[in-house]
Design a protein around this motif. Structure first.
Motif, PDB file in Angstrom:
ATOM      1  N   UNK A  48       0.829  -1.208   0.000  1.00 51.98           N
ATOM      2  CA  UNK A  48       0.000   0.000   0.000  1.00 51.98           C
ATOM      3  C   UNK A  48       0.864   1.259   0.000  1.00 51.98           C
ATOM      4  N   UNK A  49       1.944   1.254   0.797  1.00 54.05           N
ATOM      5  CA  UNK A  49       2.872   2.389   0.817  1.00 54.05           C
ATOM      6  C   UNK A  49       3.530   2.585  -0.547  1.00 54.05           C
ATOM      7  N   UNK A  50       3.903   1.474  -1.179  1.00 57.52           N
ATOM      8  CA  UNK A  50       4.537   1.553  -2.501  1.00 57.52           C
ATOM      9  C   UNK A  50       3.567   2.071  -3.556  1.00 57.52           C
ATOM     10  N   UNK A  51       2.319   1.588  -3.524  1.00 56.08           N
ATOM     11  CA  UNK A  51       1.313   2.028  -4.499  1.00 56.08           C
ATOM     12  C   UNK A  51       1.023   3.524  -4.375  1.00 56.08           C
ATOM     13  N   UNK A  52       0.910   4.002  -3.141  1.00 54.47           N
ATOM     14  CA  UNK A  52       0.627   5.419  -2.940  1.00 54.47           C
ATOM     15  C   UNK A  52       1.800   6.303  -3.361  1.00 54.47           C
ATOM     16  N   UNK A  76      -0.851  20.568  -3.491  1.00 54.04           N
ATOM     17  CA  UNK A  76      -1.747  20.326  -2.360  1.00 54.04           C
ATOM     18  C   UNK A  76      -2.047  18.836  -2.190  1.00 54.04           C
ATOM     19  N   UNK A  77      -2.238  18.160  -3.310  1.00 57.06           N
ATOM     20  CA  UNK A  77      -2.452  16.705  -3.226  1.00 57.06           C
ATOM     21  C   UNK A  77      -1.204  15.989  -2.745  1.00 57.06           C
ATOM     22  N   UNK A  78      -0.048  16.543  -3.065  1.00 58.51           N
ATOM     23  CA  UNK A  78       1.210  15.947  -2.618  1.00 58.51           C
ATOM     24  C   UNK A  78       1.353  16.056  -1.099  1.00 58.51           C
ATOM     25  N   UNK A  79       0.919  17.171  -0.537  1.00 57.58           N
ATOM     26  CA  UNK A  79       0.948  17.355   0.918  1.00 57.58           C
ATOM     27  C   UNK A  79       0.027  16.342   1.593  1.00 57.58           C
ATOM     28  N   UNK A  80      -1.171  16.168   0.997  1.00 58.37           N
ATOM     29  CA  UNK A  80      -2.122  15.177   1.535  1.00 58.37           C
ATOM     30  C   UNK A  80      -1.540  13.771   1.450  1.00 58.37           C
ATOM     31  N   UNK A  81      -0.858  13.476   0.333  1.00 55.79           N
ATOM     32  CA  UNK A  81      -0.246  12.159   0.154  1.00 55.79           C
ATOM     33  C   UNK A  81       0.848  11.913   1.180  1.00 55.79           C
ATOM     34  N   UNK A  82       1.680  12.918   1.427  1.00 52.90           N
ATOM     35  CA  UNK A  82       2.761  12.780   2.421  1.00 52.90           C
ATOM     36  C   UNK A  82       2.172  12.564   3.811  1.00 52.90           C
ATOM     37  N   UNK A  83       1.115  13.318   4.126  1.00 53.15           N
ATOM     38  CA  UNK A  83       0.462  13.166   5.429  1.00 53.15           C
ATOM     39  C   UNK A  83      -0.131  11.765   5.582  1.00 53.15           C
ATOM     40  N   UNK A  84      -0.767  11.262   4.525  1.00 52.34           N
ATOM     41  CA  UNK A  84      -1.344   9.904   4.576  1.00 52.34           C
ATOM     42  C   UNK A  84      -0.262   8.845   4.666  1.00 52.34           C
ATOM     43  N   UNK A  85       0.882   9.092   4.019  1.00 53.14           N
ATOM     44  CA  UNK A  85       1.999   8.150   4.108  1.00 53.14           C
ATOM     45  C   UNK A  85       2.559   8.085   5.528  1.00 53.14           C
ATOM     46  N   UNK A  86       2.612   9.239   6.182  1.00 48.38           N
ATOM     47  CA  UNK A  86       3.084   9.274   7.574  1.00 48.38           C
ATOM     48  C   UNK A  86       2.136   8.495   8.477  1.00 48.38           C
TER      49      UNK A  86
END
Length: 223
Positions: free
Chosen positions: A170-174, A184-194
């Motif tokens: 899941x981490x790799x796919x995201x 802005x979507x990149x910030x959301x993605x980084x937050x979700x990855x954390x």
């Protein structure tokens, strides 16, 4: 798809040497130096965790297996370190392969079965039929109990492997979608990855605890 699943490929090598499996022994680096005159906080934390596990496993095993709690404490730390090391980049997660997990679970299960059937044969036969079972249902209960007993090492191994693969995949796919995203979507993605990484950190501890506690319960049944 080959690139996606290449992180689970144990055949990756350097100078024709398969170095991936060396990550299994990297947990030794986390062990504290017990010969220090003044123990540090890390050593004290290690002792507290070991003592808590020893008390819990001793309660499950009873007084019949003196000293065998250390086997399950060692199993807990071994699986924990291998799960935890897999969270670091470019470190091979050995517990995401059935080679490791099935070897551990099969060895433990076979040793319990051999010990139980040799030393407590009558108890092993009576364990197949729960108390109060009607006579007409006894053959079915024996069949069900036998099947559930035989699939135990497989369920232990697959549970750990599936949990390790699912989170990492899941981490790799995201992370693979980050190239085409806006700021802005990149910030959301980084937050979700954390958040996912925190969840995976909890899963590493939980799965190590689950495999050790289930092994303890299986061993307590052969008495």
């Amino acid at each position: 798809m080959n690139n996606l699943f290449s992180i689970f490929d144990p055949s990756t090598n350097l100078f024709n040497l398969s170095l991936n499996w060396f990550s299994t022994f990297m947990g030794l680096l986390f062990m504290p130096y017990s010969f220090w005159l003044i123990p540090n906080r890390y050593f004290i934390m290690w002792n507290i965790i070991s003592t808590k596990l020893h008390k819990e496993f001793k309660m499950l095993l009873g007084y019949k297996f003196n000293g065998s709690t250390f086997i399950f404490i060692s199993l807990f730390f071994f699986v924990l370190f291998n799960n935890f090391l897999g969270l670091f980049p470019y470190i091979f997660t050995s517990t995401s392969h059935l080679t490791i997990t099935l070897s551990l679970s099969l060895t433990l299960w076979l040793s319990f079965m051999i010990y139980g059937w040799i030393n407590n044969t009558q108890h092993m036969f009576t364990h197949m039929i729960p108390q109060g079972t009607p006579s007409i249902l006894m053959p079915f209960m024996v069949l069900i109990e036998t099947i559930s007993n035989l699939i135990r090492p497989g369920t232990l191994a697959v549970r750990l492997t599936a949990n390790m693969i699912a989170g990492h995949l899941l981490l790799t796919l995201l992370s693979s979608t980050s190239n085409n995203l806006s700021f802005y979507l990149l910030i959301i993605l980084i937050f979700s990855q954390i958040l996912l990484l925190i969840l995976e950190s909890a899963v590493t501890i939980i799965q190590a605890y689950v495999i050790s506690i289930l092994s303890t319960l299986y061993s307590s049944e052969v008495n």
